[in-house]
Design an enzyme around this catalytic site. Structure first.
Site, short mmCIF file in Angstrom:
data_model
loop_
_atom_site.label_atom_id
_atom_site.label_comp_id
_atom_site.label_asym_id
_atom_site.label_seq_id
_atom_site.Cartn_x
_atom_site.Cartn_y
_atom_site.Cartn_z
N LYS A 1 -2.41 22.18 -34.06
CA LYS A 1 -3.21 23.33 -33.65
C LYS A 1 -3.72 24.20 -34.79
O LYS A 1 -4.11 25.36 -34.58
CB LYS A 1 -2.47 24.22 -32.62
CG LYS A 1 -1.81 23.49 -31.48
CD LYS A 1 -2.64 22.39 -30.90
CE LYS A 1 -3.83 22.88 -30.08
NZ LYS A 1 -4.65 21.71 -29.62
N ALA A 2 -3.80 23.65 -35.99
CA ALA A 2 -4.29 24.43 -37.13
C ALA A 2 -5.79 24.27 -37.36
O ALA A 2 -6.35 24.92 -38.25
CB ALA A 2 -3.52 24.03 -38.39
N GLY A 3 -6.47 23.41 -36.57
CA GLY A 3 -7.90 23.21 -36.81
C GLY A 3 -8.23 21.76 -37.17
O GLY A 3 -9.25 21.49 -37.81
N THR B 1 -3.04 13.08 -39.24
CA THR B 1 -1.59 13.12 -39.08
C THR B 1 -1.11 14.55 -38.93
O THR B 1 -1.74 15.48 -39.46
CB THR B 1 -0.85 12.47 -40.27
OG1 THR B 1 0.54 12.36 -39.94
CG2 THR B 1 -0.98 13.27 -41.56
N HIS B 2 -0.01 14.72 -38.18
CA HIS B 2 0.70 16.01 -38.16
C HIS B 2 2.03 15.89 -38.89
O HIS B 2 2.84 16.81 -38.86
CB HIS B 2 0.97 16.46 -36.72
CG HIS B 2 -0.24 16.87 -35.94
ND1 HIS B 2 -1.29 17.57 -36.50
CD2 HIS B 2 -0.55 16.72 -34.63
CE1 HIS B 2 -2.20 17.81 -35.56
NE2 HIS B 2 -1.78 17.30 -34.43
N SER C 1 -1.67 29.16 -30.24
CA SER C 1 -2.48 27.99 -29.89
C SER C 1 -1.58 26.83 -29.43
O SER C 1 -1.87 26.14 -28.45
CB SER C 1 -3.33 27.58 -31.09
OG SER C 1 -4.17 26.50 -30.74
N LYS D 1 -10.06 29.11 -27.48
CA LYS D 1 -10.63 30.40 -27.89
C LYS D 1 -11.28 30.31 -29.26
O LYS D 1 -12.32 30.91 -29.50
CB LYS D 1 -9.53 31.46 -27.90
CG LYS D 1 -9.95 32.78 -27.33
CD LYS D 1 -8.74 33.65 -27.06
CE LYS D 1 -9.16 34.94 -26.37
NZ LYS D 1 -8.00 35.82 -26.16
P1 A3P Z 1 -7.11 27.99 -30.08
O1 A3P Z 1 -6.06 27.47 -29.17
O2 A3P Z 1 -6.65 29.21 -30.85
O3 A3P Z 1 -8.42 28.21 -29.41
P2 A3P Z 1 -6.23 21.23 -33.39
O4 A3P Z 1 -7.56 20.59 -33.41
O5 A3P Z 1 -5.50 21.19 -34.69
O6 A3P Z 1 -5.44 20.79 -32.22
O7 A3P Z 1 -6.49 22.80 -33.22
C1 A3P Z 1 -7.00 23.34 -32.03
C2 A3P Z 1 -7.36 24.78 -32.25
O8 A3P Z 1 -8.57 24.82 -33.05
C3 A3P Z 1 -7.68 25.51 -30.95
O9 A3P Z 1 -7.37 26.89 -31.22
C4 A3P Z 1 -9.17 25.25 -30.85
O10 A3P Z 1 -9.85 26.12 -29.98
C5 A3P Z 1 -9.58 25.48 -32.30
N1 A3P Z 1 -10.89 24.89 -32.62
C6 A3P Z 1 -11.33 23.66 -32.33
N2 A3P Z 1 -12.60 23.50 -32.74
C7 A3P Z 1 -12.96 24.67 -33.30
C8 A3P Z 1 -14.17 25.14 -33.91
N3 A3P Z 1 -15.24 24.37 -34.00
N4 A3P Z 1 -14.19 26.41 -34.38
C9 A3P Z 1 -13.09 27.20 -34.28
N5 A3P Z 1 -11.94 26.82 -33.72
C10 A3P Z 1 -11.87 25.56 -33.23
#
Ligand code: A3P
Length: 296
Positions: A48-50, A108-109, A139, A259
């Protein structure tokens, strides 16, 4: 067979002290033995870091901003998740990778010490994305509510303590961000921050472009920034995980593209929880100076 018949909140099993979904732990020897090609690129994150955002940016950079090419398949098919193994018939990350020709973009995580050593022996490029702890936690909490294969998150207050103790799947956030930070120079890892990507996505897309030794025109960079905005990706069926059936990812509980903001933790932590978290954070992070944005 319906997904609902083989999906369950799988227990975790520890691999060298790290809690991992049991299917990952049971397949550990094959994961550890994975030999990447030197041309493969690793994208590593704490969950969930992006990750998905960065995967989309990289795929677009590798395809010179061609939106249609990057809609050829959903994210986990274009960029397989190395360690993921669910019960059949869901293909594992290794199954997908074995059918693909390098160069592959591999997600990978795993914490640094559990990444198959072939990546570093082959001098593969690797991009790490770190997100501030409290937003990352929030998240992950929503993700654990909607992802029916992850352990039950339970009440939010208890979840904060599990996060602080490193009991969530893939282990401690603190050790994860530190592990890659201390290895970044030796292993030529590009270390990015979610907050920097939100602040100035163009600057971060260009940083990734330079790291990959690519050269893409200004116009195409602009297009990539637009195509990877939160709104565009939320509407893109090849990037928003609508490919995963609802018994696995129940997006009616919380959408994968939830979000996409910095500072949402303020809507979830009480002042007392925040204070306790910050005190523990100081302690757990005192041995490094990673330039995370202020948590206040
Ligand atoms: P939130 O739950 O805070 O909205 P991952 O891809 O590592 O699983 O991370 C998911 C997180 O990244 C979620 O955060 C998701 O909404 C956010 N995310 C995904 N795409 C994004 C984008 N294009 N811009 C900003 N945040 C994004």
């Amino acid at each position: 067979e319906k997904a609902s018949s083989y999906i369950t909140r799988f227990p975790v099993i520890h691999v060298r002290g790290i809690p991992l979904m049991c299917h990952i732990a049971n397949n550990w020897d094959s994961i550890w033995a994975f030999r990447p090609d030197p041309s493969d690129l690793l994208i590593a994150t704490y969950p969930k870091a992006g990750t998905t955002w960065t995967q989309e940016i990289i795929d677009l950079l590798l395809h010179n901003g061609d939106a249609e090419a990057c809609k050829r398949a959903p994210t986990p098919v274009r960029s397989p998740f190395l360690e993921i193994c669910s019960p059949p018939p869901i293909p594992s990350g290794l199954d997908l990778l074995n059918k693909m020709d390098p160069p592959r973009l591999i997600k990978t995580h795993l914490p640094f010490q559990l990444v198959p050593p072939g990546f570093w022996e082959n001098k593969c490029k690797a991009i790490y994305v770190a997100r501030n702890a409290k937003d990352n936690l929030v998240s992950y909490y929503y993700f654990d509510l909607m992802n029916k294969t992850q352990p039950e998150p339970g009440p939010f207050d208890g979840y904060i303590h599990k996060f602080m103790r490193g009991e969530l799947s893939w282990g401690s956030w603190y050790d994860h961000v530190k592990g890659y930070w201390v290895e970044r120079e030796k292993n030529n890892i590009l270390y990015l921050f979610y907050e920097d990507m939100k602040e100035n996505p163009r600057r971060e897309v260009e940083r990734i472009m330079r790291y990959l030794d690519l050269s893409v025109s200004d116009e195409i960079i602009n297009r990539i920034v637009e195509l990877t905005s939160f709104k565009s990706m939320k509407e893109n069926p090849m990037a928003n995980y609508s490919c995963v059936p609802s018994p696995v990812f129940d997006q009616s509980i919380s959408p994968f593209m939830r979000k996409g903001e910095v500072g949402d933790w303020k809507n979830h932590f009480t002042p007392e929880q925040s204070k306790e978290f910050d005190e523990d954070y100081e302690e757990q992070m005192k041995d490094v100076n990673i330039p995370f944005r202020s948590l206040i």
